[in-house]
Design an enzyme around this catalytic site. Sequence first.
Site, mmCIF file in Angstrom:
data_model
loop_
_atom_site.group_PDB
_atom_site.id
_atom_site.type_symbol
_atom_site.label_atom_id
_atom_site.label_comp_id
_atom_site.label_asym_id
_atom_site.label_seq_id
_atom_site.Cartn_x
_atom_site.Cartn_y
_atom_site.Cartn_z
ATOM 1 C CG HIS A 33 30.563 46.752 39.966
ATOM 2 N ND1 HIS A 33 31.119 47.403 41.038
ATOM 3 C CD2 HIS A 33 31.167 45.535 39.943
ATOM 4 C CE1 HIS A 33 31.988 46.615 41.647
ATOM 5 N NE2 HIS A 33 32.046 45.477 41.004
ATOM 6 C CE LYS A 57 39.495 37.434 56.318
ATOM 7 N NZ LYS A 57 40.389 37.774 55.220
ATOM 8 N NE ARG A 106 38.108 44.013 37.196
ATOM 9 C CZ ARG A 106 37.926 43.981 38.483
ATOM 10 N NH1 ARG A 106 37.684 45.084 39.131
ATOM 11 N NH2 ARG A 106 37.992 42.848 39.147
HETATM 12 P P1 ADP Z 1 34.435 40.150 43.630
HETATM 13 O O1 ADP Z 1 34.606 40.601 45.023
HETATM 14 O O2 ADP Z 1 33.753 38.853 43.414
HETATM 15 O O3 ADP Z 1 35.654 40.364 42.733
HETATM 16 P P2 ADP Z 1 33.437 42.578 42.620
HETATM 17 O O4 ADP Z 1 32.338 43.308 43.294
HETATM 18 O O5 ADP Z 1 34.766 43.194 42.685
HETATM 19 O O6 ADP Z 1 33.363 41.135 43.108
HETATM 20 O O7 ADP Z 1 33.083 42.363 41.100
HETATM 21 C C1 ADP Z 1 32.029 41.547 40.674
HETATM 22 C C2 ADP Z 1 32.229 41.204 39.224
HETATM 23 O O8 ADP Z 1 32.290 42.396 38.480
HETATM 24 C C3 ADP Z 1 33.532 40.441 38.916
HETATM 25 O O9 ADP Z 1 33.268 39.565 37.841
HETATM 26 C C4 ADP Z 1 34.459 41.504 38.463
HETATM 27 O O10 ADP Z 1 35.428 40.996 37.560
HETATM 28 C C5 ADP Z 1 33.480 42.424 37.736
HETATM 29 N N1 ADP Z 1 33.992 43.770 37.695
HETATM 30 C C6 ADP Z 1 34.370 44.543 38.713
HETATM 31 N N2 ADP Z 1 34.807 45.734 38.282
HETATM 32 C C7 ADP Z 1 34.679 45.708 36.932
HETATM 33 C C8 ADP Z 1 35.010 46.610 35.878
HETATM 34 N N3 ADP Z 1 35.576 47.783 36.113
HETATM 35 N N4 ADP Z 1 34.736 46.221 34.637
HETATM 36 C C9 ADP Z 1 34.210 45.008 34.382
HETATM 37 N N5 ADP Z 1 33.914 44.103 35.310
HETATM 38 C C10 ADP Z 1 34.148 44.435 36.566
#
Ligand code: ADP
Length: 178
Positions: A33, A57, A106
């Site tokens: 992130h 949840k 990813r």
């Molecule tokens: P969600 O619950 O909507 O999947 P996340 O918090 O897991 O949300 O992720 C938010 C965004 O960040 C999504 O677009 C996800 O693909 C991206 N994301 C999460 N982890 C990574 C990572 N390691 N590298 C690139 N993008 C990521």
Amino acid sequence: MALRSRPSAPTDKYMPEILAIYPGSFDPMTNGHLDLIERGCRLFDRLIVAVLTNLEKEPFFTVAERVEMLAAVTNKMENVSVDTFSGLLVDYARFKQAAVILRGVRAFSDYEYELQMALMNRKLEPKVETVFLMPQEEYSYLSSRMVREIFKLGGPVKGLVPPLVEERLHRKLFPQVS
Ligand code: ADP
């Protein structure tokens, strides 16, 4: 600092400020992130990291804890702010007058879901573009779920999450120690 510059000469065309929203659960935020946030804040004038409040949840961290960690970690990035939203993302984007939704891709496994979301959001609000960015390779396998699972099973999460998040994870599982 954002790469885009303001018009300087009268002949320059007016460039509207581009506000991007980076939505997600961030439960917890990972270095993947953070990688996306760093890339996004160089591309766009302003970036709002928006924590979704109405899905999970049984979250590991509360929304307030997630917001607090994101705000602390992005504290030095002047054009980044942290917010929460519920309901439809496009409604929130419209409310904020954002031009871009930022998402990360990813592995291939992300692609289908992200494509569906992006196309549906475009149908709901054609003025908002979804922009996908790829993280550094070493983060391309990293997810919040994986971090939670590794941590609950006693594995090391160093290098997978910012140090502050690592410390909060420990505090969550062993509150009496800190
Ligand atoms: P969600 O619950 O909507 O999947 P996340 O918090 O897991 O949300 O992720 C938010 C965004 O960040 C999504 O677009 C996800 O693909 C991206 N994301 C999460 N982890 C990574 C990572 N390691 N590298 C690139 N993008 C990521």
